[in-house]
Design a protein around this motif. Structure first.
Motif, PDB file in Angstrom:
ATOM      1  N   GLN A  62       0.837  -1.201   0.000  1.00 22.01           N
ATOM      2  CA  GLN A  62       0.000   0.000   0.000  1.00 22.01           C
ATOM      3  C   GLN A  62       0.872   1.251   0.000  1.00 22.01           C
ATOM      4  OE1 GLN A  62      -2.550  -0.408   3.398  1.00 22.01           O
ATOM      5  NE2 GLN A  62      -3.773  -2.022   2.461  1.00 22.01           N
ATOM      6  N   LEU A  63       2.035   1.151   0.652  1.00 26.44           N
ATOM      7  CA  LEU A  63       2.970   2.282   0.672  1.00 26.44           C
ATOM      8  C   LEU A  63       3.699   2.439  -0.665  1.00 26.44           C
ATOM      9  CD1 LEU A  63       4.521   1.736   4.213  1.00 26.44           C
ATOM     10  CD2 LEU A  63       2.837   3.460   3.548  1.00 26.44           C
ATOM     11  N   TYR A  64       3.874   1.338  -1.369  1.00 23.97           N
ATOM     12  CA  TYR A  64       4.565   1.327  -2.665  1.00 23.97           C
ATOM     13  C   TYR A  64       3.668   0.638  -3.695  1.00 23.97           C
ATOM     14  CZ  TYR A  64       8.537   2.248   0.383  1.00 23.97           C
ATOM     15  OH  TYR A  64       9.378   2.777   1.320  1.00 23.97           O
ATOM     16  N   PRO A  65       2.552   1.265  -4.075  1.00 22.55           N
ATOM     17  CA  PRO A  65       1.557   0.568  -4.907  1.00 22.55           C
ATOM     18  C   PRO A  65       2.066   0.129  -6.274  1.00 22.55           C
ATOM     19  CG  PRO A  65       1.028   2.897  -4.734  1.00 22.55           C
ATOM     20  CD  PRO A  65       2.163   2.640  -3.782  1.00 22.55           C
ATOM     21  N   ILE A  66       3.048   0.808  -6.811  1.00 20.48           N
ATOM     22  CA  ILE A  66       3.531   0.406  -8.133  1.00 20.48           C
ATOM     23  C   ILE A  66       4.186  -0.967  -8.084  1.00 20.48           C
ATOM     24  CG2 ILE A  66       5.812   1.462  -8.052  1.00 20.48           C
ATOM     25  CD1 ILE A  66       5.076   2.366 -11.027  1.00 20.48           C
ATOM     26  N   ALA A  67       4.672  -1.358  -6.909  1.00 20.27           N
ATOM     27  CA  ALA A  67       5.299  -2.683  -6.770  1.00 20.27           C
ATOM     28  C   ALA A  67       4.309  -3.797  -7.065  1.00 20.27           C
ATOM     29  CB  ALA A  67       5.893  -2.847  -5.374  1.00 20.27           C
ATOM     30  N   LEU A  68       3.022  -3.545  -6.870  1.00 25.08           N
ATOM     31  CA  LEU A  68       2.008  -4.558  -7.176  1.00 25.08           C
ATOM     32  C   LEU A  68       1.684  -4.612  -8.660  1.00 25.08           C
ATOM     33  CD1 LEU A  68      -0.748  -4.523  -4.440  1.00 25.08           C
ATOM     34  CD2 LEU A  68       0.899  -6.288  -4.971  1.00 25.08           C
ATOM     35  N   GLY A  69       2.301  -3.735  -9.417  1.00 25.47           N
ATOM     36  CA  GLY A  69       2.022  -3.713 -10.841  1.00 25.47           C
ATOM     37  C   GLY A  69       2.571  -4.923 -11.567  1.00 25.47           C
ATOM     38  N   HIS A  70       2.212  -5.007 -12.813  1.00 29.61           N
ATOM     39  CA  HIS A  70       2.746  -6.074 -13.655  1.00 29.61           C
ATOM     40  C   HIS A  70       3.076  -5.466 -15.016  1.00 29.61           C
ATOM     41  CE1 HIS A  70      -1.575  -5.993 -14.508  1.00 29.61           C
ATOM     42  NE2 HIS A  70      -1.260  -6.410 -15.713  1.00 29.61           N
ATOM     43  N   ARG A  71       4.015  -6.096 -15.704  1.00 31.64           N
ATOM     44  CA  ARG A  71       4.434  -5.583 -17.005  1.00 31.64           C
ATOM     45  C   ARG A  71       3.589  -6.182 -18.109  1.00 31.64           C
ATOM     46  NH1 ARG A  71       8.548  -7.170 -18.951  1.00 31.64           N
ATOM     47  NH2 ARG A  71       9.150  -8.807 -17.532  1.00 31.64           N
ATOM     48  N   GLU A  72       3.277  -5.359 -19.072  1.00 33.15           N
ATOM     49  CA  GLU A  72       2.573  -5.805 -20.273  1.00 33.15           C
ATOM     50  C   GLU A  72       3.119  -5.041 -21.461  1.00 33.15           C
ATOM     51  OE1 GLU A  72      -1.684  -5.714 -20.353  1.00 33.15           O
ATOM     52  OE2 GLU A  72      -1.861  -6.679 -18.395  1.00 33.15           O
ATOM     53  N   ARG A  73       2.773  -5.525 -22.625  1.00 28.29           N
ATOM     54  CA  ARG A  73       3.134  -4.826 -23.854  1.00 28.29           C
ATOM     55  C   ARG A  73       1.842  -4.344 -24.492  1.00 28.29           C
ATOM     56  NH1 ARG A  73       7.558  -3.702 -26.238  1.00 28.29           N
ATOM     57  NH2 ARG A  73       7.758  -3.660 -28.477  1.00 28.29           N
ATOM     58  N   ILE A  74       1.714  -3.032 -24.637  1.00 30.09           N
ATOM     59  CA  ILE A  74       0.521  -2.417 -25.223  1.00 30.09           C
ATOM     60  C   ILE A  74       0.977  -1.484 -26.339  1.00 30.09           C
ATOM     61  CG2 ILE A  74      -1.466  -0.908 -24.818  1.00 30.09           C
ATOM     62  CD1 ILE A  74      -1.478  -1.858 -21.924  1.00 30.09           C
ATOM     63  N   ASP A  75       0.406  -1.646 -27.513  1.00 28.53           N
ATOM     64  CA  ASP A  75       0.760  -0.813 -28.676  1.00 28.53           C
ATOM     65  C   ASP A  75       2.274  -0.735 -28.880  1.00 28.53           C
ATOM     66  OD1 ASP A  75      -1.942  -0.282 -29.085  1.00 28.53           O
ATOM     67  OD2 ASP A  75      -1.890   1.490 -27.782  1.00 28.53           O
ATOM     68  N   ASN A  76       2.933  -1.883 -28.852  1.00 28.85           N
ATOM     69  CA  ASN A  76       4.383  -1.988 -29.029  1.00 28.85           C
ATOM     70  C   ASN A  76       5.190  -1.226 -27.989  1.00 28.85           C
ATOM     71  OD1 ASN A  76       4.465  -3.802 -31.108  1.00 28.85           O
ATOM     72  ND2 ASN A  76       4.373  -2.222 -32.695  1.00 28.85           N
ATOM     73  N   LYS A  77       4.597  -0.974 -26.845  1.00 27.89           N
ATOM     74  CA  LYS A  77       5.312  -0.294 -25.767  1.00 27.89           C
ATOM     75  C   LYS A  77       5.237  -1.155 -24.517  1.00 27.89           C
ATOM     76  CE  LYS A  77       4.170   4.267 -27.489  1.00 27.89           C
ATOM     77  NZ  LYS A  77       3.402   5.468 -27.273  1.00 27.89           N
ATOM     78  N   ASN A  78       6.352  -1.225 -23.785  1.00 29.95           N
ATOM     79  CA  ASN A  78       6.358  -1.916 -22.496  1.00 29.95           C
ATOM     80  C   ASN A  78       5.822  -0.963 -21.445  1.00 29.95           C
ATOM     81  OD1 ASN A  78       7.511  -4.440 -23.229  1.00 29.95           O
ATOM     82  ND2 ASN A  78       9.472  -3.400 -23.482  1.00 29.95           N
ATOM     83  N   VAL A  79       4.852  -1.426 -20.687  1.00 29.95           N
ATOM     84  CA  VAL A  79       4.241  -0.591 -19.663  1.00 29.95           C
ATOM     85  C   VAL A  79       4.119  -1.367 -18.354  1.00 29.95           C
ATOM     86  CG1 VAL A  79       2.907   0.760 -21.341  1.00 29.95           C
ATOM     87  CG2 VAL A  79       1.874  -1.251 -20.275  1.00 29.95           C
ATOM     88  N   ILE A  80       3.928  -0.619 -17.288  1.00 29.04           N
ATOM     89  CA  ILE A  80       3.583  -1.197 -15.995  1.00 29.04           C
ATOM     90  C   ILE A  80       2.151  -0.778 -15.709  1.00 29.04           C
ATOM     91  CG2 ILE A  80       3.979  -1.112 -13.505  1.00 29.04           C
ATOM     92  CD1 ILE A  80       6.928  -0.639 -14.122  1.00 29.04           C
ATOM     93  N   ILE A  81       1.334  -1.754 -15.358  1.00 29.78           N
ATOM     94  CA  ILE A  81      -0.043  -1.480 -14.979  1.00 29.78           C
ATOM     95  C   ILE A  81      -0.188  -1.800 -13.508  1.00 29.78           C
ATOM     96  CG2 ILE A  81      -2.473  -2.057 -15.358  1.00 29.78           C
ATOM     97  CD1 ILE A  81      -1.714  -2.857 -18.211  1.00 29.78           C
ATOM     98  N   VAL A  82      -0.631  -0.822 -12.737  1.00 30.97           N
ATOM     99  CA  VAL A  82      -0.824  -1.033 -11.304  1.00 30.97           C
ATOM    100  C   VAL A  82      -2.008  -1.972 -11.121  1.00 30.97           C
ATOM    101  CG1 VAL A  82      -1.329   0.061  -9.092  1.00 30.97           C
ATOM    102  CG2 VAL A  82       0.135   1.222 -10.761  1.00 30.97           C
TER     103      VAL A  82
END
Length: 180
Positions: A62-82
């Motif tokens: 909860q203090l570091y919410p981005i850590a719960l994210g996961h990586r995906e590839r969307i529109d030929n771009k690597n992204v992190i989705i929380v």
């Protein structure tokens, strides 16, 4: 204590990775494992260690919410989705019982090739899942003799120093929960 501004990082928020992060493909995964042997006094106390570790890990994320994210590839771009917090139990925090005692594990802990197959397989599966940015594994040794705690983290989230800071934060939160 820090609080998370929920308007800033909500589940589903997408962060595009920068060029440097994209150049790290395949993404390295850091893993830190430690063995904790339970003392006789601790074994007699009726503390649900796994629940405390899980609840404190939940608080940490909860203090570091981005850590719960996961990586995906969307529109030929690597992204992190929380991710949503309800995914914590499914993907991020794994608990397993083992038939080995902490004393026996202590003898082989520096020789991963001698680890019990179920423990080794579980940790390899967690580091093989490179879409998760962070995961924790708690293995309970037989007869309450101790625990193996392993934290795996994508290098995108932190380096070794950052990982150790997260471990210290996690331990601090857990200690406060035990004291309460």
């Amino acid at each position: 204590m820090m609080t998370v501004d929920e308007t800033t990082v909500k589940p589903g928020t997408v962060f595009e990775l920068c060029e440097m992060e994209n150049s790290m493909v395949p993404y390295p995964v850091l893993q830190y494992s430690l063995v904790y042997r339970t003392s006789e006094q601790e074994a007699q106390r009726s503390i649900d260690v796994v629940k405390i570790l899980k609840d404190s890990f939940n608080r940490l994320t909860q203090l570091y919410p981005i850590a719960l994210g996961h990586r995906e590839r969307i529109d030929n771009k690597n992204v992190i989705i929380v991710s949503r917090e309800d995914l914590l139990e499914q993907r991020v925090f794994v608990h397993q019982e083992s038939d080995i005692s902490s004393e026996d594990f202590e003898l082989v802990r520096c020789r991963r090739d001698l680890w019990p197959a179920d423990v080794d397989r579980l940790l390899k599966e967690r580091t093989a899942d490179t879409s998760s940015l962070i995961s924790a594994v708690v293995v309970c040794f037989k007869n309450g003799s101790g625990y193996l705690l392993s934290l795996s983290m994508s290098h995108i989230v932190a380096d070794v120093s950052g990982m150790l800071i997260l471990l210290e934060q996690w331990a601090s939160i857990a200690r406060k929960m035990i004291a309460a």
